[in-house]
Design a protein around this motif. Structure first.
Motif, PDB file in Angstrom:
ATOM      1  N   HIS A   8     101.953  -4.606  41.035  1.00 12.62           N
ATOM      2  CA  HIS A   8     100.518  -4.852  41.002  1.00 12.62           C
ATOM      3  C   HIS A   8     100.110  -5.451  42.345  1.00 12.62           C
ATOM      4  CE1 HIS A   8      96.582  -5.426  39.395  1.00 12.62           C
ATOM      5  NE2 HIS A   8      96.655  -6.733  39.303  1.00 12.62           N
ATOM      6  N   LEU A   9      99.018  -4.960  42.934  1.00  9.00           N
ATOM      7  CA  LEU A   9      98.620  -5.372  44.272  1.00  9.00           C
ATOM      8  C   LEU A   9      98.128  -6.813  44.334  1.00  9.00           C
ATOM      9  CD1 LEU A   9      96.759  -2.163  45.533  1.00  9.00           C
ATOM     10  CD2 LEU A   9      98.965  -3.048  46.335  1.00  9.00           C
ATOM     11  N   ASN A  10      97.482  -7.292  43.278  1.00  5.04           N
ATOM     12  CA  ASN A  10      96.922  -8.642  43.283  1.00  5.04           C
ATOM     13  C   ASN A  10      98.038  -9.670  43.073  1.00  5.04           C
ATOM     14  OD1 ASN A  10      95.552 -11.064  42.854  1.00  5.04           O
ATOM     15  ND2 ASN A  10      93.862 -10.058  41.774  1.00  5.04           N
ATOM     16  N   PRO A  11      98.317 -10.532  44.055  1.00  7.46           N
ATOM     17  CA  PRO A  11      99.410 -11.504  43.925  1.00  7.46           C
ATOM     18  C   PRO A  11      99.120 -12.606  42.912  1.00  7.46           C
ATOM     19  CG  PRO A  11      98.167 -11.933  45.921  1.00  7.46           C
ATOM     20  CD  PRO A  11      97.627 -10.645  45.359  1.00  7.46           C
ATOM     21  N   ASN A  12      97.864 -12.734  42.496  1.00  6.91           N
ATOM     22  CA  ASN A  12      97.493 -13.784  41.548  1.00  6.91           C
ATOM     23  C   ASN A  12      97.353 -13.262  40.123  1.00  6.91           C
ATOM     24  OD1 ASN A  12      97.407 -15.819  43.539  1.00  6.91           O
ATOM     25  ND2 ASN A  12      95.332 -15.213  44.123  1.00  6.91           N
ATOM     26  N   HIS A  19     104.626   0.529  26.044  1.00  2.00           N
ATOM     27  CA  HIS A  19     104.273   1.743  25.290  1.00  2.00           C
ATOM     28  C   HIS A  19     103.089   2.465  25.921  1.00  2.00           C
ATOM     29  CE1 HIS A  19     107.211   0.671  22.348  1.00  2.00           C
ATOM     30  NE2 HIS A  19     106.567  -0.406  21.974  1.00  2.00           N
ATOM     31  N   GLU A  20     103.173   2.670  27.240  1.00  2.00           N
ATOM     32  CA  GLU A  20     102.146   3.394  28.001  1.00  2.00           C
ATOM     33  C   GLU A  20     100.829   2.637  28.132  1.00  2.00           C
ATOM     34  OE1 GLU A  20     103.130   6.036  29.604  1.00  2.00           O
ATOM     35  OE2 GLU A  20     105.065   5.777  28.618  1.00  2.00           O
ATOM     36  N   THR A  21     100.789   1.394  27.687  1.00  2.00           N
ATOM     37  CA  THR A  21      99.580   0.576  27.809  1.00  2.00           C
ATOM     38  C   THR A  21      99.780  -0.483  28.885  1.00  2.00           C
ATOM     39  OG1 THR A  21      99.015   0.880  25.477  1.00  2.00           O
ATOM     40  CG2 THR A  21      97.998  -0.982  26.612  1.00  2.00           C
ATOM     41  N   LEU A  22      98.824  -0.605  29.800  1.00  2.00           N
ATOM     42  CA  LEU A  22      98.901  -1.611  30.850  1.00  2.00           C
ATOM     43  C   LEU A  22      98.232  -2.899  30.389  1.00  2.00           C
ATOM     44  CD1 LEU A  22      98.108   0.488  34.061  1.00  2.00           C
ATOM     45  CD2 LEU A  22     100.318  -0.447  33.349  1.00  2.00           C
ATOM     46  N   LEU A  23      98.923  -4.009  30.550  1.00  9.15           N
ATOM     47  CA  LEU A  23      98.421  -5.323  30.155  1.00  9.15           C
ATOM     48  C   LEU A  23      98.409  -6.228  31.377  1.00  9.15           C
ATOM     49  CD1 LEU A  23     100.567  -5.723  26.928  1.00  9.15           C
ATOM     50  CD2 LEU A  23      98.185  -4.967  27.042  1.00  9.15           C
ATOM     51  N   LYS A  24      97.283  -6.887  31.625  1.00  3.62           N
ATOM     52  CA  LYS A  24      97.152  -7.736  32.809  1.00  3.62           C
ATOM     53  C   LYS A  24      96.984  -9.194  32.411  1.00  3.62           C
ATOM     54  CE  LYS A  24      93.266  -7.742  35.086  1.00  3.62           C
ATOM     55  NZ  LYS A  24      92.137  -7.298  35.926  1.00  3.62           N
ATOM     56  N   PHE A  25      97.813 -10.038  33.002  1.00  2.71           N
ATOM     57  CA  PHE A  25      97.732 -11.489  32.779  1.00  2.71           C
ATOM     58  C   PHE A  25      97.108 -12.116  34.021  1.00  2.71           C
ATOM     59  CE2 PHE A  25      99.866 -15.772  32.921  1.00  2.71           C
ATOM     60  CZ  PHE A  25      99.173 -16.316  31.838  1.00  2.71           C
ATOM     61  N   SER A  26      95.929 -12.701  33.855  1.00  2.00           N
ATOM     62  CA  SER A  26      95.185 -13.236  34.995  1.00  2.00           C
ATOM     63  C   SER A  26      94.727 -14.659  34.713  1.00  2.00           C
ATOM     64  CB  SER A  26      93.960 -12.358  35.283  1.00  2.00           C
ATOM     65  OG  SER A  26      93.026 -12.461  34.214  1.00  2.00           O
ATOM     66  N   ILE A  27      94.109 -15.268  35.716  1.00  4.00           N
ATOM     67  CA  ILE A  27      93.620 -16.633  35.560  1.00  4.00           C
ATOM     68  C   ILE A  27      92.493 -16.708  34.526  1.00  4.00           C
ATOM     69  CG2 ILE A  27      91.891 -16.526  37.402  1.00  4.00           C
ATOM     70  CD1 ILE A  27      92.794 -19.396  38.168  1.00  4.00           C
ATOM     71  N   SER A  28      91.769 -15.603  34.334  1.00  2.00           N
ATOM     72  CA  SER A  28      90.724 -15.571  33.306  1.00  2.00           C
ATOM     73  C   SER A  28      91.345 -15.697  31.914  1.00  2.00           C
ATOM     74  CB  SER A  28      89.918 -14.266  33.407  1.00  2.00           C
ATOM     75  OG  SER A  28      89.261 -14.176  34.638  1.00  2.00           O
ATOM     76  N   ASP A  29      92.465 -15.020  31.695  1.00  8.03           N
ATOM     77  CA  ASP A  29      93.169 -15.131  30.417  1.00  8.03           C
ATOM     78  C   ASP A  29      93.677 -16.552  30.220  1.00  8.03           C
ATOM     79  OD1 ASP A  29      93.131 -12.240  29.725  1.00  8.03           O
ATOM     80  OD2 ASP A  29      94.380 -12.073  31.500  1.00  8.03           O
ATOM     81  N   PHE A  30      94.216 -17.120  31.277  1.00  2.42           N
ATOM     82  CA  PHE A  30      94.747 -18.481  31.217  1.00  2.42           C
ATOM     83  C   PHE A  30      93.649 -19.474  30.854  1.00  2.42           C
ATOM     84  CE2 PHE A  30      96.333 -22.479  32.963  1.00  2.42           C
ATOM     85  CZ  PHE A  30      97.682 -22.455  32.610  1.00  2.42           C
ATOM     86  N   THR A  34      93.634 -21.681  27.366  1.00  4.62           N
ATOM     87  CA  THR A  34      93.841 -23.129  27.443  1.00  4.62           C
ATOM     88  C   THR A  34      92.561 -23.951  27.399  1.00  4.62           C
ATOM     89  OG1 THR A  34      93.756 -23.129  29.878  1.00  4.62           O
ATOM     90  CG2 THR A  34      95.914 -22.749  28.830  1.00  4.62           C
ATOM     91  N   GLY A  35      91.442 -23.346  27.838  1.00  3.12           N
ATOM     92  CA  GLY A  35      90.203 -24.112  27.917  1.00  3.12           C
ATOM     93  C   GLY A  35      90.163 -25.028  29.127  1.00  3.12           C
TER      94      GLY A  35
END
Length: 211
Positions: A8-12, A19-30, A34-35
Motif C-alpha cells: 500500500h502506497l500510504n505509509p500511515n 477472500h478477494e476483499t481489500l480492507l484498510k486500517f487507517s487513523i480514521s478507524d483508530f 477508541t474515541g
C-alpha cells in the motif's frame, strides 16, 4: 491477519486482502474505535509529537514522588501506584494520566523508561488533556504492526515463534472484529452500536477461531 497484508502506497495505513476483499486500517478507524483525539500535533511539538522545548532537569512531580531519580522505568511507576496511596488528588490524577498514556496507549516493555516529556506536559492538565494522544498511539501501533512478522523471535523454553506488538494493538484487534461481524459468539458478543466502538463488544477468552 498480518499475513494478509498487501502493498500500500500510504505509509500511515495498512491494507489487507481477505477472500478477494481489500480492507484498510487507517487513523480514521483508530479514532472511531477508541474515541481518542487523533488530530494533527500542535505547533509546539516536532513531527514525532514531542515538545520542541522542555524545562531542564526533572519535573517537580517526578522529584516529589521519585526523589533522587532523574529517570523512571515504567515498572517503577506501576509498582509505585500499586503500593502507595497518593494523598494529593491532583497529583494522583497526573500520575494516573502518565500511567494510562505510557502504559496503555504507548505501551512498551516494562524495562523501558517513562518518556521524560510526559512528566513535564502533565504539569498542565489542560494541555495534557487536549493533546492528540490518539495520533501518537496510532502511529506507534502501526509501526509495530508493520514490522511484527519481520522481528519474530523464538522462545527457547516453549519452542514457539512469537512477535511483540506495542502501542495500542487492542484497537487493531477490535477493527478485525468489526470487519468480520459474523464471527461466532464464542469469540465476541456485541452490545449494540456505540461510540467509541471500543465499548460495543465484549471479547471472550480462549477463542477457537483463526483468521
Amino acid at each position: 491477519m498480518l499475513l494478509k497484508e498487501v502493498f500500500h502506497l500510504n505509509p500511515n495505513e495498512m491494507m489487507f486482502k481477505v477472500h478477494e476483499t481489500l480492507l484498510k486500517f487507517s487513523i480514521s478507524d483508530f479514532a472511531l474505535i477508541t474515541g481518542l483525539n487523533c488530530a494533527e500535533y500542535p505547533s509546539f511539538c516536532n513531527e514525532d509529537g514531542i515538545p520542541k522545548q522542555l524545562p531542564f532537569g526533572s519535573s517537580w512531580l517526578c522529584s516529589k514522588y521519585f526523589p533522587g531519580k532523574s529517570s523512571i522505568y515504567r515498572g517503577d511507576l506501576y509498582d509505585f501506584l500499586d503500593q502507595n496511596q497518593v494523598k494529593d488528588d491532583t497529583d494522583a490524577i497526573k500520575l494516573v494520566l502518565i500511567f494510562i498514556v505510557d502504559y496503555i496507549l504507548l505501551s512498551k516493555k516494562d524495562n523501558k523508561l517513562v518518556d521524560k516529556y510526559l512528566w513535564h506536559m502533565v504539569d498542565s492538565l489542560d494541555m495534557f488533556g487536549s493533546f492528540p494522544w490518539g495520533r501518537k498511539s496510532f502511529l506507534l501501533t502501526l509501526e509495530y504492526l508493520k514490522k511484527a512478522l519481520k522481528g519474530k523471535q523464538t522462545d527457547s523454553q516453549q519452542d514457539v515463534i512469537h512477535y511483540e506488538l506495542f502501542g495500542f494493538p487492542t484497537a487493531f484487534q477490535i477493527w478485525i472484529y468489526e470487519c468480520f461481524i459474523s464471527l461466532p459468539k464464542t469469540i465476541i458478543s456485541y452490545n449494540g452500536p456505540k461510540i467509541p466502538e471500543f465499548a460495543a463488544g465484549r471479547r471472550h477468552s480462549n477463542p477457537n477461531f483463526f483468521l
